[in-house]
Design a protein around this motif. Structure first.
Motif, PDB file in Angstrom:
ATOM      1  N   PRO A 128     -55.123  51.311  98.524  1.00 34.01           N
ATOM      2  CA  PRO A 128     -53.700  51.042  98.279  1.00 34.01           C
ATOM      3  C   PRO A 128     -53.512  50.131  97.080  1.00 34.01           C
ATOM      4  O   PRO A 128     -54.451  49.486  96.618  1.00 34.01           O
ATOM      5  N   GLU A 129     -52.292  50.097  96.564  1.00 30.31           N
ATOM      6  CA  GLU A 129     -51.950  49.235  95.436  1.00 30.31           C
ATOM      7  C   GLU A 129     -52.153  47.769  95.827  1.00 30.31           C
ATOM      8  O   GLU A 129     -52.020  47.400  96.991  1.00 30.31           O
ATOM      9  N   PRO A 130     -52.458  46.894  94.869  1.00 26.02           N
ATOM     10  CA  PRO A 130     -52.668  45.476  95.182  1.00 26.02           C
ATOM     11  C   PRO A 130     -51.357  44.784  95.542  1.00 26.02           C
ATOM     12  O   PRO A 130     -50.278  45.221  95.169  1.00 26.02           O
ATOM     13  N   THR A 131     -51.495  43.703  96.293  1.00 25.66           N
ATOM     14  CA  THR A 131     -50.350  42.865  96.628  1.00 25.66           C
ATOM     15  C   THR A 131     -50.210  41.811  95.545  1.00 25.66           C
ATOM     16  O   THR A 131     -51.201  41.220  95.116  1.00 25.66           O
ATOM     17  N   VAL A 132     -48.989  41.567  95.081  1.00 22.76           N
ATOM     18  CA  VAL A 132     -48.735  40.575  94.052  1.00 22.76           C
ATOM     19  C   VAL A 132     -48.175  39.331  94.715  1.00 22.76           C
ATOM     20  O   VAL A 132     -47.191  39.398  95.441  1.00 22.76           O
ATOM     21  N   THR A 133     -48.816  38.179  94.510  1.00 24.39           N
ATOM     22  CA  THR A 133     -48.371  36.918  95.076  1.00 24.39           C
ATOM     23  C   THR A 133     -48.216  35.918  93.941  1.00 24.39           C
ATOM     24  O   THR A 133     -49.092  35.799  93.103  1.00 24.39           O
ATOM     25  N   VAL A 134     -47.098  35.201  93.934  1.00 25.69           N
ATOM     26  CA  VAL A 134     -46.833  34.203  92.906  1.00 25.69           C
ATOM     27  C   VAL A 134     -46.409  32.918  93.593  1.00 25.69           C
ATOM     28  O   VAL A 134     -45.608  32.939  94.520  1.00 25.69           O
ATOM     29  N   THR A 135     -46.950  31.782  93.157  1.00 23.80           N
ATOM     30  CA  THR A 135     -46.575  30.476  93.683  1.00 23.80           C
ATOM     31  C   THR A 135     -45.959  29.658  92.571  1.00 23.80           C
ATOM     32  O   THR A 135     -46.482  29.622  91.467  1.00 23.80           O
ATOM     33  N   VAL A 136     -44.841  29.013  92.867  1.00 25.57           N
ATOM     34  CA  VAL A 136     -44.162  28.162  91.900  1.00 25.57           C
ATOM     35  C   VAL A 136     -43.914  26.816  92.568  1.00 25.57           C
ATOM     36  O   VAL A 136     -43.435  26.760  93.696  1.00 25.57           O
ATOM     37  N   THR A 137     -44.252  25.712  91.908  1.00 32.56           N
ATOM     38  CA  THR A 137     -44.007  24.373  92.427  1.00 32.56           C
ATOM     39  C   THR A 137     -43.039  23.659  91.512  1.00 32.56           C
ATOM     40  O   THR A 137     -43.205  23.658  90.301  1.00 32.56           O
ATOM     41  N   VAL A 138     -42.013  23.060  92.100  1.00 27.31           N
ATOM     42  CA  VAL A 138     -41.056  22.266  91.353  1.00 27.31           C
ATOM     43  C   VAL A 138     -41.045  20.883  91.967  1.00 27.31           C
ATOM     44  O   VAL A 138     -40.892  20.744  93.177  1.00 27.31           O
ATOM     45  N   THR A 139     -41.256  19.847  91.165  1.00 28.12           N
ATOM     46  CA  THR A 139     -41.228  18.476  91.641  1.00 28.12           C
ATOM     47  C   THR A 139     -40.037  17.776  91.021  1.00 28.12           C
ATOM     48  O   THR A 139     -39.865  17.781  89.808  1.00 28.12           O
ATOM     49  N   ALA A 140     -39.206  17.183  91.868  1.00 26.49           N
ATOM     50  CA  ALA A 140     -38.029  16.470  91.383  1.00 26.49           C
ATOM     51  C   ALA A 140     -38.445  15.058  91.004  1.00 26.49           C
ATOM     52  O   ALA A 140     -39.196  14.407  91.726  1.00 26.49           O
ATOM     53  N   CYS A 163     -42.723  27.476  96.475  1.00 21.01           N
ATOM     54  CA  CYS A 163     -42.393  28.771  97.064  1.00 21.01           C
ATOM     55  C   CYS A 163     -43.386  29.834  96.616  1.00 21.01           C
ATOM     56  O   CYS A 163     -43.752  29.899  95.446  1.00 21.01           O
ATOM     57  N   THR A 164     -43.791  30.662  97.555  1.00 19.56           N
ATOM     58  CA  THR A 164     -44.651  31.808  97.288  1.00 19.56           C
ATOM     59  C   THR A 164     -43.893  33.049  97.724  1.00 19.56           C
ATOM     60  O   THR A 164     -43.333  33.082  98.821  1.00 19.56           O
ATOM     61  N   ALA A 165     -43.848  34.052  96.869  1.00 17.59           N
ATOM     62  CA  ALA A 165     -43.223  35.334  97.228  1.00 17.59           C
ATOM     63  C   ALA A 165     -44.299  36.394  97.177  1.00 17.59           C
ATOM     64  O   ALA A 165     -45.156  36.396  96.294  1.00 17.59           O
ATOM     65  N   ASN A 166     -44.259  37.296  98.132  1.00 19.38           N
ATOM     66  CA  ASN A 166     -45.285  38.311  98.253  1.00 19.38           C
ATOM     67  C   ASN A 166     -44.626  39.652  98.537  1.00 19.38           C
ATOM     68  O   ASN A 166     -43.765  39.742  99.396  1.00 19.38           O
ATOM     69  N   MET A 167     -45.012  40.659  97.785  1.00 19.31           N
ATOM     70  CA  MET A 167     -44.475  41.995  98.018  1.00 19.31           C
ATOM     71  C   MET A 167     -45.532  43.027  97.702  1.00 19.31           C
ATOM     72  O   MET A 167     -46.429  42.775  96.914  1.00 19.31           O
ATOM     73  N   ARG A 168     -45.394  44.163  98.313  1.00 19.68           N
ATOM     74  CA  ARG A 168     -46.302  45.268  98.029  1.00 19.68           C
ATOM     75  C   ARG A 168     -45.823  45.958  96.769  1.00 19.68           C
ATOM     76  O   ARG A 168     -44.651  46.289  96.644  1.00 19.68           O
ATOM     77  N   SER A 169     -46.713  46.182  95.832  1.00 23.44           N
ATOM     78  CA  SER A 169     -46.326  46.937  94.645  1.00 23.44           C
ATOM     79  C   SER A 169     -46.674  48.397  94.861  1.00 23.44           C
ATOM     80  O   SER A 169     -47.540  48.728  95.657  1.00 23.44           O
ATOM     81  N   GLY A 170     -45.968  49.264  94.159  1.00 24.74           N
ATOM     82  CA  GLY A 170     -46.279  50.679  94.196  1.00 24.74           C
ATOM     83  C   GLY A 170     -45.705  51.429  95.368  1.00 24.74           C
ATOM     84  O   GLY A 170     -45.982  52.600  95.550  1.00 24.74           O
TER      85      GLY A 170
END
Length: 164
Positions: free
Chosen positions: A146-158, A54-61
């Motif tokens: 403008p303020e930078p966009t923060v993007t985070v990716t997390v991988t979970v393997t079962a 999952c990757t979540a992306n939001m505008r900061s600031g």
């Protein structure tokens, strides 16, 4: 394996410590919680999830003078079932509760077929265990970038020996 898991956990904590929050939402928390609750929901529906990222992306600031203004994170998850079917989980998240719940507008598909649409994943009935951060005042001035966009990716393997 244990060392790799610990290193990944330390990296996530390090990223989260530096990430600004917007209206109480954190892209890392949204990504991790959507991954966890989405996987549980898919498995409850009978899909054997092999992995989900999952990757979540939001505008900061982005601040607002209105106390009712809500932050929104765009979440995009992809993965596979253990039998090789493609999984997607996409949408907007407006609330995340301490790793137990996300609220918003989410759609999950397996092999292109919608398997669920949800406004909530996880247990949102409980009280949040942390107080949402206040939105900082707007710092963007005309003529400045403008303020930078923060993007985070997390991988979970079962893995077969993991407890569900």
């Amino acid at each position: 394996m244990l060392a790799a898991t610990g290193a990944a956990g330390a990296a996530v904590v390090g990223i989260a410590a530096c990430e600004p929050t917007t209206g109480g939402l954190s892209s890392i928390a949204v990504a991790v919680t959507t991954d966890k609750t989405g996987t549980r929901t898919l498995e409850r529906l009978g899909f054997d999830v092999g992995w989900l990222t999952c990757t979540a992306n939001m505008r900061s600031g982005k601040a607002s003078a209105s106390p009712s203004a809500r932050s929104v994170a765009t979440v995009d998850c992809t993965g596979d079932t253990k039998t090789g079917q493609d999984i997607t989980l996409k949408g907007k998240v407006t609330e995340e509760r301490s790793g137990t719940c996300v609220r918003g507008d989410l759609i999950a598909k397996v092999n292109g077929k919608v398997v669920f649409e949800a406004t909530m994943l996880g247990n949102c009935a409980g009280t949040p265990t942390r107080t949402p951060a206040r939105t900082p005042p707007a710092t963007h001035r005309p003529g400045e970038p403008p303020e930078p966009t923060v993007t985070v990716t997390v991988t979970v393997t079962a893995t077969p020996d993991q407890a569900k």
